[in-house]
Design a protein around this motif. Structure first.
Motif, PDB file in Angstrom:
ATOM      1  N   GLY A   1      11.551   3.608   0.479  1.00 42.16           N
ATOM      2  CA  GLY A   1      11.232   2.213   0.800  1.00 42.16           C
ATOM      3  C   GLY A   1      10.087   1.633  -0.022  1.00 42.16           C
ATOM      4  N   ALA A   2       9.609   2.358  -1.023  1.00 37.97           N
ATOM      5  CA  ALA A   2       8.495   1.850  -1.823  1.00 37.97           C
ATOM      6  C   ALA A   2       9.004   0.745  -2.753  1.00 37.97           C
ATOM      7  CB  ALA A   2       7.880   2.975  -2.640  1.00 37.97           C
ATOM      8  N   ARG A   3       8.184  -0.306  -2.901  1.00 37.21           N
ATOM      9  CA  ARG A   3       8.551  -1.393  -3.824  1.00 37.21           C
ATOM     10  C   ARG A   3       7.694  -1.231  -5.067  1.00 37.21           C
ATOM     11  NH1 ARG A   3       6.825  -5.627  -0.770  1.00 37.21           N
ATOM     12  NH2 ARG A   3       7.728  -7.180  -2.158  1.00 37.21           N
ATOM     13  N   ILE A   4       8.357  -0.833  -6.158  1.00 40.20           N
ATOM     14  CA  ILE A   4       7.633  -0.448  -7.368  1.00 40.20           C
ATOM     15  C   ILE A   4       7.471  -1.634  -8.318  1.00 40.20           C
ATOM     16  CG2 ILE A   4       7.756   1.035  -9.423  1.00 40.20           C
ATOM     17  CD1 ILE A   4       9.186   3.094  -7.664  1.00 40.20           C
ATOM     18  N   ILE A   5       6.250  -1.847  -8.755  1.00 37.48           N
ATOM     19  CA  ILE A   5       5.989  -2.927  -9.719  1.00 37.48           C
ATOM     20  C   ILE A   5       6.024  -2.373 -11.139  1.00 37.48           C
ATOM     21  CG2 ILE A   5       4.284  -4.565 -10.575  1.00 37.48           C
ATOM     22  CD1 ILE A   5       3.105  -4.716  -7.834  1.00 37.48           C
ATOM     23  N   ALA A   6       5.443  -1.196 -11.318  1.00 40.03           N
ATOM     24  CA  ALA A   6       5.336  -0.671 -12.679  1.00 40.03           C
ATOM     25  C   ALA A   6       5.262   0.848 -12.656  1.00 40.03           C
ATOM     26  CB  ALA A   6       4.077  -1.225 -13.352  1.00 40.03           C
ATOM     27  N   VAL A   7       5.832   1.439 -13.677  1.00 39.24           N
ATOM     28  CA  VAL A   7       5.715   2.884 -13.883  1.00 39.24           C
ATOM     29  C   VAL A   7       5.278   3.060 -15.333  1.00 39.24           C
ATOM     30  CG1 VAL A   7       6.903   5.109 -13.869  1.00 39.24           C
ATOM     31  CG2 VAL A   7       7.654   3.281 -12.321  1.00 39.24           C
TER      32      VAL A   7
ATOM     33  N   PRO B   1      -5.113   2.881  -3.258  1.00 38.26           N
ATOM     34  CA  PRO B   1      -4.489   2.103  -2.170  1.00 38.26           C
ATOM     35  C   PRO B   1      -3.065   1.650  -2.512  1.00 38.26           C
ATOM     36  CG  PRO B   1      -6.755   1.443  -2.459  1.00 38.26           C
ATOM     37  CD  PRO B   1      -6.482   2.429  -3.558  1.00 38.26           C
ATOM     38  N   SER B   2      -2.847   1.177  -3.733  1.00 39.33           N
ATOM     39  CA  SER B   2      -1.483   0.731  -4.023  1.00 39.33           C
ATOM     40  C   SER B   2      -0.967   1.312  -5.339  1.00 39.33           C
ATOM     41  CB  SER B   2      -1.422  -0.798  -4.051  1.00 39.33           C
ATOM     42  OG  SER B   2      -2.291  -1.252  -5.039  1.00 39.33           O
ATOM     43  N   ALA B   3      -1.452   2.487  -5.678  1.00 40.57           N
ATOM     44  CA  ALA B   3      -0.952   3.160  -6.872  1.00 40.57           C
ATOM     45  C   ALA B   3      -0.983   4.667  -6.658  1.00 40.57           C
ATOM     46  CB  ALA B   3      -1.786   2.794  -8.094  1.00 40.57           C
ATOM     47  N   ILE B   4      -0.056   5.320  -7.319  1.00 39.68           N
ATOM     48  CA  ILE B   4       0.034   6.776  -7.212  1.00 39.68           C
ATOM     49  C   ILE B   4       0.012   7.311  -8.633  1.00 39.68           C
ATOM     50  CG2 ILE B   4       1.471   8.704  -6.431  1.00 39.68           C
ATOM     51  CD1 ILE B   4       3.005   6.568  -4.733  1.00 39.68           C
TER      52      ILE B   4
ATOM     53  N   ILE C   1       0.841  -1.188   0.000  1.00 38.94           N
ATOM     54  CA  ILE C   1       0.000   0.000   0.000  1.00 38.94           C
ATOM     55  C   ILE C   1       0.882   1.247   0.000  1.00 38.94           C
ATOM     56  CG2 ILE C   1      -1.968  -1.075   1.147  1.00 38.94           C
ATOM     57  CD1 ILE C   1      -0.887   0.542   3.678  1.00 38.94           C
ATOM     58  N   VAL C   2       0.279   2.346  -0.377  1.00 41.63           N
ATOM     59  CA  VAL C   2       0.994   3.628  -0.371  1.00 41.63           C
ATOM     60  C   VAL C   2       1.074   4.076   1.094  1.00 41.63           C
ATOM     61  CG1 VAL C   2       0.995   6.005  -1.168  1.00 41.63           C
ATOM     62  CG2 VAL C   2       0.052   4.200  -2.626  1.00 41.63           C
ATOM     63  N   ASP C   3       2.274   4.018   1.683  1.00 36.18           N
ATOM     64  CA  ASP C   3       2.394   4.388   3.101  1.00 36.18           C
ATOM     65  C   ASP C   3       2.827   5.843   3.246  1.00 36.18           C
ATOM     66  OD1 ASP C   3       5.004   4.283   2.333  1.00 36.18           O
ATOM     67  OD2 ASP C   3       5.531   2.524   3.512  1.00 36.18           O
ATOM     68  N   ALA C   4       2.947   6.273   4.480  1.00 36.96           N
ATOM     69  CA  ALA C   4       3.245   7.691   4.736  1.00 36.96           C
ATOM     70  C   ALA C   4       4.590   8.132   4.148  1.00 36.96           C
ATOM     71  CB  ALA C   4       3.182   7.979   6.226  1.00 36.96           C
ATOM     72  N   PRO C   5       5.660   7.327   4.281  1.00 36.56           N
ATOM     73  CA  PRO C   5       6.918   7.772   3.666  1.00 36.56           C
ATOM     74  C   PRO C   5       6.811   7.929   2.141  1.00 36.56           C
ATOM     75  CG  PRO C   5       7.313   5.974   5.218  1.00 36.56           C
ATOM     76  CD  PRO C   5       5.830   6.115   5.094  1.00 36.56           C
ATOM     77  N   ALA C   6       6.110   7.028   1.493  1.00 37.60           N
ATOM     78  CA  ALA C   6       5.945   7.128   0.027  1.00 37.60           C
ATOM     79  C   ALA C   6       5.185   8.407  -0.305  1.00 37.60           C
ATOM     80  CB  ALA C   6       5.210   5.910  -0.498  1.00 37.60           C
ATOM     81  N   ARG C   7       4.168   8.672   0.473  1.00 33.67           N
ATOM     82  CA  ARG C   7       3.355   9.870   0.260  1.00 33.67           C
ATOM     83  C   ARG C   7       4.186  11.136   0.408  1.00 33.67           C
ATOM     84  NH1 ARG C   7      -2.689   9.527   0.714  1.00 33.67           N
ATOM     85  NH2 ARG C   7      -3.184  11.724   0.601  1.00 33.67           N
ATOM     86  N   ARG C   8       4.999  11.132   1.469  1.00 35.91           N
ATOM     87  CA  ARG C   8       5.860  12.313   1.687  1.00 35.91           C
ATOM     88  C   ARG C   8       6.863  12.474   0.558  1.00 35.91           C
ATOM     89  NH1 ARG C   8       5.609  10.921   7.130  1.00 35.91           N
ATOM     90  NH2 ARG C   8       7.546   9.735   6.999  1.00 35.91           N
TER      91      ARG C   8
END
Ligand SMILES: Nc1ncnc2c1ncn2[C@@H]1O[C@H](COP(=O)(O)OP(=O)(O)O)[C@@H](O)[C@H]1O
Ligand SMILES: [Mg+2]
Length: 316
Positions: free
Chosen positions: A286-292, A261-264, A239-246
């Motif tokens: 620390g985000a684990r990226i699947i696709a951009v 929830p799991s995409a930005i 999921i998109v957590d607080a560090p990813a959001r920041r």
């Protein structure tokens, strides 16, 4: 057929209902053999456009032509060449499928009405059900009766008002396939739809109307790129957590964000220049990226367009 040129043309077509302007000087041309989708919110003028082309409503200004015939002056010539599926096809529910289509074959004065009816019913896959009353059919099959009725005289131009509206996914897919087959056989199709994914698959070009004005016209790809050029979607394993959001929010190149929830999804100033750093910032957080990927389908582009202020409606 009369000369060359587009199959359908609207030149500065305007139409009012009382004080309300349904169409403001619409210019539109549909090339022969093309499928063009008219998109837009309820009340944006899609049905009005189709009804003017179908000779059911007269324009107050401008001119519209079908295969070079003027819809007002040459209305009979136009009617011979168009197949219309109205917004609410009025079928005779107590009569059989066959009788409903026959009625129109007779009205067109066809040389072999029975053969034409058989052919149309075979095309829409209702031959086996021709003796059933229309009232006993599902909505999807009723729409196919309406399509059979529209094509019984083999018109080169089809005007379809939300042909798959209210249909379940299978029935809508069947309708989409039939429309594609008709275009493959050479018909020109102008259709109204709210199904943007369908428009994206089916239409050579789309025209987006809003409040009676044409806002965009182009292939689905062009419309998408023009509106979403710099929007990028990042899909995460978790999921998109607080560090990813920041990490996203603190990146100055980010103009706008949408969170799932799991995409930005972000709008960057320049996608090509800024995407690598966006990814680097997310990874460091620390985000684990699947696709951009470049964001967006036609639906997203449409929503984007609808969220923009209307041209001409200047803020005070
Ligand atoms: N017969 C009519 N009488 C009065 N107003 C109408 C009529 N038909 C359409 N309108 C108005 O014209 C505008 C465009 O309608 P329409 O072409 O039906 O839009 P759409 O098909 O895009 O939903 C709307 O504001 C609608 O209320
Ligand atoms: Mg409509």
């Amino acid at each position: 057929m009369k000369g060359a040129g587009p199959a359908i043309e609207c030149d500065a077509v305007a139409r009012r209902f009382g004080d309300r302007v349904a169409l403001h000087r619409l210019d539109l041309a549909v090339e022969r053999g093309e499928i063009l989708g008219l998109l837009g919110p309820n009340g944006s003028g899609k049905t009005t456009t189709l009804r003017i082309l179908a000779t059911l409503l007269q324009p107050h200004e401008g001119a519209a032509r079908v295969l070079q015939w003027d819809v007002v002056r040459d209305a009979m010539e136009v009617r011979r060449r168009i197949g219309v599926m109205p917004e609410r096809p009025s079928l005779y529910e107590r009569q059989t499928v066959e009788a409903n289509v026959s009625f129109w074959a007779e009205a067109h004065g066809l040389a072999d009405p029975a053969g034409a009816v058989r052919e149309a019913l075979r095309f829409v896959g209702l031959e086996d059900r021709r003796r059933e009353p229309v009232g006993s059919l599902s909505k999807g099959l009723k729409q196919r009766v309406a399509l059979a009725r529209a094509i019984v005289h083999r018109p080169p131009v089809l005007l379809l008002d939300e042909p798959s509206s209210g249909l379940d996914p299978s029935a809508a897919a069947a309708m989409e396939g039939l429309i594609r087959d008709l275009a493959r056989d050479g018909a020109t199709v102008l259709l109204n739809t709210h199904r943007l994914a369908e428009a994206e698959r089916l239409c050579d070009r789309v025209a987006i109307l809003r409040e009676g004005r044409l806002l965009r016209l182009g292939t689905p790809r062009q419309v998408r790129a023009a509106l979403l050029g710099h929007i990028v979607e990042v899909e995460l394993a978790g999921i998109v957590d607080a560090p990813a959001r920041r990490a996203v929010e603190s990146f100055p190149a980010v103009r706008e964000t949408w969170w799932a929830p799991s995409a930005i999804r972000v709008r960057l100033i320049d996608a090509e220049r800024d995407t690598p750093e966006l990814v680097a910032r997310l990874v460091s957080a620390g985000a684990r990226i699947i696709a951009v990927r470049p964001a967006g389908d036609l639906e997203r582009a449409y929503l984007e367009l609808m969220s923009q202020p209307l041209p001409g409606s200047l803020a005070a």
